[in-house]
Design a protein around this motif. Structure first.
Motif, PDB file in Angstrom:
ATOM      1  N   ASP A 165       0.870  -1.178   0.000  1.00 39.91           N
ATOM      2  CA  ASP A 165       0.000   0.000   0.000  1.00 39.91           C
ATOM      3  C   ASP A 165       0.906   1.227   0.000  1.00 39.91           C
ATOM      4  OD1 ASP A 165      -1.637   2.153   0.559  1.00 39.91           O
ATOM      5  OD2 ASP A 165      -2.805   1.108   2.087  1.00 39.91           O
ATOM      6  N   ASN A 167       0.396   4.473   0.284  1.00 46.61           N
ATOM      7  CA  ASN A 167       0.043   5.328   1.430  1.00 46.61           C
ATOM      8  C   ASN A 167       0.967   6.542   1.532  1.00 46.61           C
ATOM      9  OD1 ASN A 167      -1.557   5.940   3.675  1.00 46.61           O
ATOM     10  ND2 ASN A 167      -0.118   4.954   5.076  1.00 46.61           N
ATOM     11  N   SER A 195      -4.286   4.143  -3.571  1.00 49.08           N
ATOM     12  CA  SER A 195      -5.467   4.994  -3.390  1.00 49.08           C
ATOM     13  C   SER A 195      -5.509   6.028  -4.502  1.00 49.08           C
ATOM     14  CB  SER A 195      -5.415   5.717  -2.040  1.00 49.08           C
ATOM     15  OG  SER A 195      -5.500   4.808  -0.975  1.00 49.08           O
ATOM     16  N   GLY A 196      -6.618   6.070  -5.238  1.00 51.69           N
ATOM     17  CA  GLY A 196      -6.843   7.115  -6.220  1.00 51.69           C
ATOM     18  C   GLY A 196      -5.693   7.311  -7.187  1.00 51.69           C
ATOM     19  N   GLU A 198      -2.604   7.554  -6.767  1.00 49.31           N
ATOM     20  CA  GLU A 198      -1.355   6.816  -6.539  1.00 49.31           C
ATOM     21  C   GLU A 198      -1.112   5.779  -7.631  1.00 49.31           C
ATOM     22  OE1 GLU A 198      -0.921   6.904  -1.654  1.00 49.31           O
ATOM     23  OE2 GLU A 198      -1.759   5.150  -2.639  1.00 49.31           O
ATOM     24  N   LYS A 226      -8.353   1.776  -4.125  1.00 48.59           N
ATOM     25  CA  LYS A 226      -9.217   2.385  -3.116  1.00 48.59           C
ATOM     26  C   LYS A 226      -9.711   3.733  -3.626  1.00 48.59           C
ATOM     27  CE  LYS A 226      -5.789   1.784  -0.302  1.00 48.59           C
ATOM     28  NZ  LYS A 226      -4.910   2.020   0.857  1.00 48.59           N
ATOM     29  N   ARG A 227     -11.024   3.939  -3.506  1.00 54.08           N
ATOM     30  CA  ARG A 227     -11.640   5.166  -4.005  1.00 54.08           C
ATOM     31  C   ARG A 227     -12.310   5.976  -2.894  1.00 54.08           C
ATOM     32  NH1 ARG A 227     -11.676   4.395  -9.610  1.00 54.08           N
ATOM     33  NH2 ARG A 227     -11.784   2.233 -10.337  1.00 54.08           N
ATOM     34  N   GLY A 228     -11.876   5.806  -1.662  1.00 57.25           N
ATOM     35  CA  GLY A 228     -12.450   6.555  -0.555  1.00 57.25           C
ATOM     36  C   GLY A 228     -13.922   6.232  -0.360  1.00 57.25           C
ATOM     37  N   ALA A 232     -14.323   0.786  -3.829  1.00 57.18           N
ATOM     38  CA  ALA A 232     -13.057   0.236  -4.317  1.00 57.18           C
ATOM     39  C   ALA A 232     -13.310  -0.680  -5.502  1.00 57.18           C
ATOM     40  CB  ALA A 232     -12.347  -0.532  -3.199  1.00 57.18           C
ATOM     41  N   GLY A 257      -7.966   3.604   5.258  1.00 55.47           N
ATOM     42  CA  GLY A 257      -7.330   2.838   4.196  1.00 55.47           C
ATOM     43  C   GLY A 257      -6.516   1.675   4.729  1.00 55.47           C
ATOM     44  N   ASN A 282     -14.559  -2.786   2.388  1.00 59.81           N
ATOM     45  CA  ASN A 282     -15.240  -1.498   2.366  1.00 59.81           C
ATOM     46  C   ASN A 282     -15.941  -1.227   3.693  1.00 59.81           C
ATOM     47  OD1 ASN A 282     -14.584  -0.481  -0.149  1.00 59.81           O
ATOM     48  ND2 ASN A 282     -16.333  -1.393  -1.178  1.00 59.81           N
TER      49      ASN A 282
END
Length: 316
Positions: A165, A167, A195-196, A198, A226-228, A232, A257, A282
């Protein structure tokens, strides 16, 4: 039985109770809360009943012991955490800006976890582990990078797996060797959890589809994007699976996350179908944001099942 290992920072988090831009004037604070991205991740793994461990260092102080107590209580093997009698446990001060973004002040590199290396105890622990999870935040110092890469090599050599990840935090992107270390970890990764945006830091393609295809061709077995609050999406060589996010009232997004990743990786290693694992992950991330403090919203499996069932009843 698999045993999941992570390596990296253990911190306390101190949270400003008033919104604003940074810490250049006195503000009310709450905390300390157990924290550190690898610690949050492994705490959620432990809450799910999965064998797991962390290699890190803390000071022999209250901040260190509040973390040790939490991790131990939630089922994490803490034998790989060195308690430094002359060190100080790391810290992170966080304040929310008016737009919902966060400003951090970290003490990591000069804290007890600024130097993490393998010794006889941690090498023995490493021999018991079958999976390594890497948080990009943990690539903040040369000794920690070396320890992580050694652990990856050991686990992969005996047929184990790696999850990663990124992060990424802007406050630590300038750490010596971090960009090279990110690439080295990615080259050994089986399951990638960006995430997004990244996703595009690790591929030359400019579209999501192109970036995913490029990364999968490079040897990654699966990608979980991951889409917040939007949920996801899971990708592998043959399928794409999306699951929407759950609607909750956000109190503190820190650790969401990490909780998501911990839940998905644990269930993926257990052989669960990716669609079911995605739904539970999720739910884990959603529950995490409903509590102040990074580990306070960590969930046992029954809580995740109840959360999903309650959400389904509300939609019916």
């Amino acid at each position: 039985m698999s045993k999941i290992l992570t390596i990296g920072e253990i911190l306390v988090e101190i949270i400003a109770t008033e919104r604003g831009n940074g810490f250049r004037a006195p503000v009310p604070l709450i905390g300390p809360f157990p924290s550190g991205a690898p610690a949050i991740f492994i705490d959620q793994v432990g809450k799910l009943g999965q064998a797991c461990a962390i290699i890190s260092r803390v000071g022999d102080d209250d901040f260190g012991h509040v973390n040790l107590d939490r991790l131990r209580a939630d089922g994490v093997d803490v034998s790989g955490i060195e308690v430094d009698p002359m060190g100080t446990t790391g810290s992170a001060f966080v304040r929310y800006r008016e737009d919902g973004s966060r400003a951090f002040v970290f003490n990591i590199r000069h804290s007890a976890c600024g130097q993490i290396s393998l010794n006889d105890q941690t090498r023995k622990l490493l021999d018991d582990c079958t999976h390594v999870h890497v948080m990009g935040t943990a690539l903040y110092a040369p000794s920690v990078i070396e320890t992580i890469l050694t652990a990856i090599g050991t686990v992969k050599a005996k047929g184990g797996t790696v999850s990663f990840d990124p992060n990424l935090r802007p406050e630590i992107l300038g750490s010596p060797g971090m960009r090279e270390a990110l690439s080295a970890v990615l080259a050994k990764t089986d399951i990638f959890l960006p995430s997004g945006e990244e996703l595009f830091l690790f591929a030359s393609a400019k579209t999501e589809t192109g970036a995913v295809e490029e990364l999968l061709k490079g040897g990654i077995k699966a990608i979980v994007l991951k889409r917040g609050e939007a949920g996801a999406t899971y990708f592998d060589g043959s399928r794409t699976i999306s699951h929407p996010g759950f609607e909750v009232t956000e109190v503190d997004p820190t650790g969401a996350g990490d909780s998501f990743g911990a839940t998905f990786v644990t269930l993926w290693l257990a052989g669960m179908d990716p669609a079911a694992a995605l739904e539970l992950a999720n739910a884990s991330g959603a529950r995490a944001v409903t509590k102040a403090g990074p580990m306070e919203g960590a969930s046992i499996r029954a809580e995740l099942d109840d959360f999903i069932a309650t959400a389904a009843r509300k939609q019916a």
